[in-house]
Every structure is written in C-alpha cells, then in structure tokens.
Design a protein around this motif. Sequence first.
Motif, PDB file in Angstrom:
ATOM      1  N   LEU A 228      19.349  31.363  25.839  1.00  0.00           N
ATOM      2  CA  LEU A 228      18.103  32.043  26.201  1.00  0.00           C
ATOM      3  C   LEU A 228      16.893  31.366  25.589  1.00  0.00           C
ATOM      4  CD1 LEU A 228      19.205  35.743  25.604  1.00  0.00           C
ATOM      5  CD2 LEU A 228      19.299  34.413  27.724  1.00  0.00           C
TER       6      LEU A 228
ATOM      7  N   LEU B 120      19.446  41.192  27.851  1.00  0.00           N
ATOM      8  CA  LEU B 120      20.658  40.492  27.417  1.00  0.00           C
ATOM      9  C   LEU B 120      21.824  40.808  28.342  1.00  0.00           C
ATOM     10  CD1 LEU B 120      20.397  40.994  23.561  1.00  0.00           C
ATOM     11  CD2 LEU B 120      19.438  39.189  25.002  1.00  0.00           C
ATOM     12  N   GLY B 121      22.769  39.885  28.377  1.00  0.00           N
ATOM     13  CA  GLY B 121      23.972  40.091  29.177  1.00  0.00           C
ATOM     14  C   GLY B 121      24.888  41.153  28.582  1.00  0.00           C
TER      15      GLY B 121
ATOM     16  N   ASP C   7      25.034  35.741  24.898  1.00  0.00           N
ATOM     17  CA  ASP C   7      23.620  35.365  24.809  1.00  0.00           C
ATOM     18  C   ASP C   7      23.426  34.558  23.530  1.00  0.00           C
ATOM     19  OD1 ASP C   7      22.588  36.947  27.106  1.00  0.00           O
ATOM     20  OD2 ASP C   7      23.347  38.616  25.910  1.00  0.00           O
TER      21      ASP C   7
ATOM     22  N   GLU D 137      27.178  25.659  27.087  1.00  0.00           N
ATOM     23  CA  GLU D 137      27.149  26.324  28.400  1.00  0.00           C
ATOM     24  C   GLU D 137      28.546  26.320  29.024  1.00  0.00           C
ATOM     25  OE1 GLU D 137      23.986  25.256  31.048  1.00  0.00           O
ATOM     26  OE2 GLU D 137      22.509  26.205  29.731  1.00  0.00           O
TER      27      GLU D 137
ATOM     28  N   ASP E 103      27.429  40.792  26.773  1.00  0.00           N
ATOM     29  CA  ASP E 103      28.831  40.385  26.661  1.00  0.00           C
ATOM     30  C   ASP E 103      29.049  39.469  25.463  1.00  0.00           C
ATOM     31  OD1 ASP E 103      27.401  38.255  27.516  1.00  0.00           O
ATOM     32  OD2 ASP E 103      28.675  37.759  29.241  1.00  0.00           O
TER      33      ASP E 103
ATOM     34  N   SER F 144      16.523  28.627  28.565  1.00  0.00           N
ATOM     35  CA  SER F 144      15.640  29.365  29.472  1.00  0.00           C
ATOM     36  C   SER F 144      14.197  29.269  29.015  1.00  0.00           C
ATOM     37  CB  SER F 144      16.060  30.827  29.557  1.00  0.00           C
ATOM     38  OG  SER F 144      17.342  30.910  30.125  1.00  0.00           O
TER      39      SER F 144
ATOM     40  N   TYR G 180      28.229  30.236  26.928  1.00  0.00           N
ATOM     41  CA  TYR G 180      26.986  30.758  26.340  1.00  0.00           C
ATOM     42  C   TYR G 180      25.824  30.611  27.310  1.00  0.00           C
ATOM     43  CZ  TYR G 180      29.344  30.928  21.825  1.00  0.00           C
ATOM     44  OH  TYR G 180      30.207  31.220  20.802  1.00  0.00           O
ATOM     45  N   ARG G 181      24.952  31.598  27.327  1.00  0.00           N
ATOM     46  CA  ARG G 181      23.671  31.501  28.028  1.00  0.00           C
ATOM     47  C   ARG G 181      22.610  31.221  26.964  1.00  0.00           C
ATOM     48  NH1 ARG G 181      26.301  35.756  29.955  1.00  0.00           N
ATOM     49  NH2 ARG G 181      25.222  37.090  28.473  1.00  0.00           N
TER      50      ARG G 181
END
Lengths: 263, 263
Positions: free
Chosen positions: B233, B106-107, B112, B226, B109, B250, B230-231
């Motif tokens: 995942l 995870l990032g 995620d 995005e 931050d 992802s 936000y990523r």
Amino acid sequence: MDLLLLLLLSLALSAVAVAHHEHLLPRPLILDPLPETLLSDRFDDDPFLVCNAWRFAGEANNLSPWKTIPPECAAFVADYATGRAYAVDLEMVAREAGAYARDVGLGGDGMDAWVFDVDETLISNLPYYAEHGFGLEVFNVHEFDKWVDEASAPAIPSSLKLYKEILDLGIKIVLLTGRSEGQRHVTIYNLNNAGYENWEKLILRGEHDHGKTATTYKSEKRSELEIEGYRILGNSGDQWSDLQGFPTASRSFKLPNPMYYIP
Amino acid sequence: MDLLLLLLLSLALSAVAVAHHEHLLPRPLILDPLPETLLSDRFDDDPFLVCNAWRFAGEANNLSPWKTIPPECAAFVADYATGRAYAVDLEMVAREAGAYARDVGLGGDGMDAWVFDVDETLISNLPYYAEHGFGLEVFNVHEFDKWVDEASAPAIPSSLKLYKEILDLGIKIVLLTGRSEGQRHVTIYNLNNAGYENWEKLILRGEHDHGKTATTYKSEKRSELEIEGYRILGNSGDQWSDLQGFPTASRSFKLPNPMYYIP
C-alpha cells in the motif's frame, strides 16, 4: 495456429499493459481535502519553514490531491511565484534537462523526441493567477478559458532557451497539453508570440479525451508516439500527471508549480 | 500444445516484464559529475535561493546522479540538516503518509503491507554525516560500516510515530534496506534501541544482490513480496531508488535527503 498464437500473445500483452497502466495510476483522485488540511493546526513552526515543507512535499509528489493552496501559505506562494526563487528553480531544472539532452546520444534517424507540456512549462499563466490569489481560489475553468483566448501568456525564459537547444540538437519536439482541440488556434498563436515554433506535433485533448485524468490522457498519447516509432528521450512538465503513467520518458523533468495540482 | 502455448506466453510476459523493468530504470548510472557542476558558475543569485533550488531539483528527481553535495552549498546543507527545516519536511511527509494509511482501506486478510527503507528513513545517520561534511566528502563505505557497527543511529521521531500508527492499523511492515545481510544483527539491535519492533520482515542485501543498483535490488524484492501475496500500500524512502522501478507501491513517499544520492 500461428494466428491463434498471435491472438493469445497479444491478449496476454494487452492484459499486462492494462495491469501496468492501472498499477501506475495509483493516486487517489479525490480532490476533496483531507480532514486535516490546515497546516497551522499541524505545525507550531515558522510559517516559511512550514510552507516551504508543503511546497517540497508537493514537488516530491508526497501530497494527496489538493484543490487550493493552504490559506496560511498565500503570502508565501505569492512571494515565491513573483520573486527570483521560482525563476531560479525553473532555471535549475532547464539546465539539468539541457545537460542531459546534450549528453544522451541520439538515434540520428529523426525519431528522437522530447515531450513538453504547455501551461506553466513553456508559457506562464502567472498574470492570470496573480488575479486569482496564486492558487488560493478554486480553479474556474470558464474564467481560465477567457484568459486562454487572450493568447497573451509569456514564455518562461529558461524553458524557451531549453526548447531552442533541444531543437538545435535535432530532437523532435512534441507539445502535449491538457488544453482542448477547440483551443488549438489560440494556443498556436500564443506559443508563436512567445517565441516557440518548429515543433513536430501539438497534441490537445480531442473529443474522446475529455473526462480522462491528465495521467491517463497523456500516457495514452505517449504510447501512441512510441507506436509511431518515436523514442521519448525527455519529458518536461510542471505536474506529476505530465510525467507519470506508462510509458514514461527516458528521463522526466518536474518543473516547479506551487499554485495548482492536476490529477 | 497447451504446454507450448503456456511456454510462449510466459516467454512473452517475461520479455514484457524485462522491457518494463529496463524502461523503468532509465536514469544514467554515471556517478561522475557532469562538466558543469559548480552551481556558482551557473547562477548569479543569493546562495540560499540557488542551494534551495538545487535541493528542490534533487527531491523532485531532476538531478543527474551526484557524488557529493555542491561545495557552495556546504553551509546550506549543514544548516538545513541540523535545524528545524529538515525536521519539518520529515514531519510533513510522515503526516501525509499517515493520513493516506488511515484512509486507504485494508484487505483485512493480513496481507496489507508497507515498505520502509532504514537509513535516513527510520533511523538517522546525521551523527555520522556531521563528522563528514554533511555529504561534502565522497562516501566511504569502510568508515560508514564502522558507524553502522556502533548501532547508535537515533530514530527519526516523525518516522517512529508513523511506524507505530501503521502497525496499529494492522498493516504489516517490511523493512527493505541496502545494508548487507552481514549487518543484520547490528541493524536489528540499532532498530530496537531506536524503538522499532514487530516488523514482519527485514530484508537486507544477500550475496546475489551485491553490485545491483538499489532500484533493481529493491524492485526485485518488492516483486517477491507481491508474489507472496502482499499488497504494498505504501513505501517510504529517502531515495528515489527506494521508490522507483517495478512494481511500485500504491503510493510512495519521498523523505528529504540533501546529503547523498544512491542510484
């Protein structure tokens, strides 16, 4: 100034293309099994249900990369691959692809194209896999290359029928395989023996393509086809790595393959 | 001049984005069945094999859009949906998603994210579909909306477990549903009753989202996520239209659903 603009635009476009490309290649490439691979540790159910669920998960692209089939599913996969179930699944996909091809509408300029993978898509390596546990053994490229040299893989009947239908519609056929350029002659010989002919191109891995994942290699080749002016109406393959990446075909058809996974 | 350049670049990028977007929405949106829909006209095999092949073809996204399940598969789908097979398939996908979530890194931050669809992904409308032939009847939005108002859809147990695991990992959860903004309160009420809480966002179709395909609407919302940083995942959904389009997560997880198809 026009030149500078053009340069900047093309740089920007390349950056977007690369970003997209990476974005569309998101699957982890670890082929080491995850800690919990034994299906029997996970489920307390009828093995048929569990193995059928594992197969569904693979076909829907839900599984992490895997090196061998789950040992508990060895009998399930052997039964599936040698019985009617695999053939019916293959026929269903070929019929859907044929219905789409007849319906899609062609440009009529000779640039309509359909991409076919070769192994487990047009021809079947079942005689080889029957000798190697239907995916229970880790893939051995040297053994497999000996089999390829025999050039005796039979056609998948429903794929041969689809292939001919697509040719008859006037769609150009491109064969895009993970086999190496050095296997070109045996591959042509095998394909012809199995009844396949009159394709437009047969693309194999060249010297610069080794070490690339199938998704990367095949995406690059589809991109080259589009640059040459082909419209890729359909793409048939037994691996998600035949179909994913950028560009995709207008429609992709995933043939079943419960025996191996290629990233 | 800088401004002009910027303008031209952003125009070029938008054009690429639109081209990509359209490229990634390639499936025909005709919901009229193709001429040859009767599976029994096509196959002379054991109905279980044929219906299982039809289900596989759907889960692998090989079928043209369909309005109802094939009549010959009514008993097959009812048995599947009410028996262990559906539950085991759902559990398999949830376990793969959980293994990936624990492994992905995870990032840290707080950006995620994991996107979940709602119907047939977190909660089950099986009680409704049991009264409507498990997909044999053409979808009736008015009838279905009455069911939604009851807010009594139960949790899918394996999804609830996955949901809690993902929360515990510190991944933000975004619920992205084709339900309408007007159904926000009953949806929250139903989700809470089923055991779901502490999501980051619940996104429903707003007034400008009606008439869009699910693929378009959900792609737009993922794109907004995005842009917010936000990523994404993971993305779990029972329809390919939950997962396809641009941007993709992802990794995407396709839950089984043999009862209906949403473009």
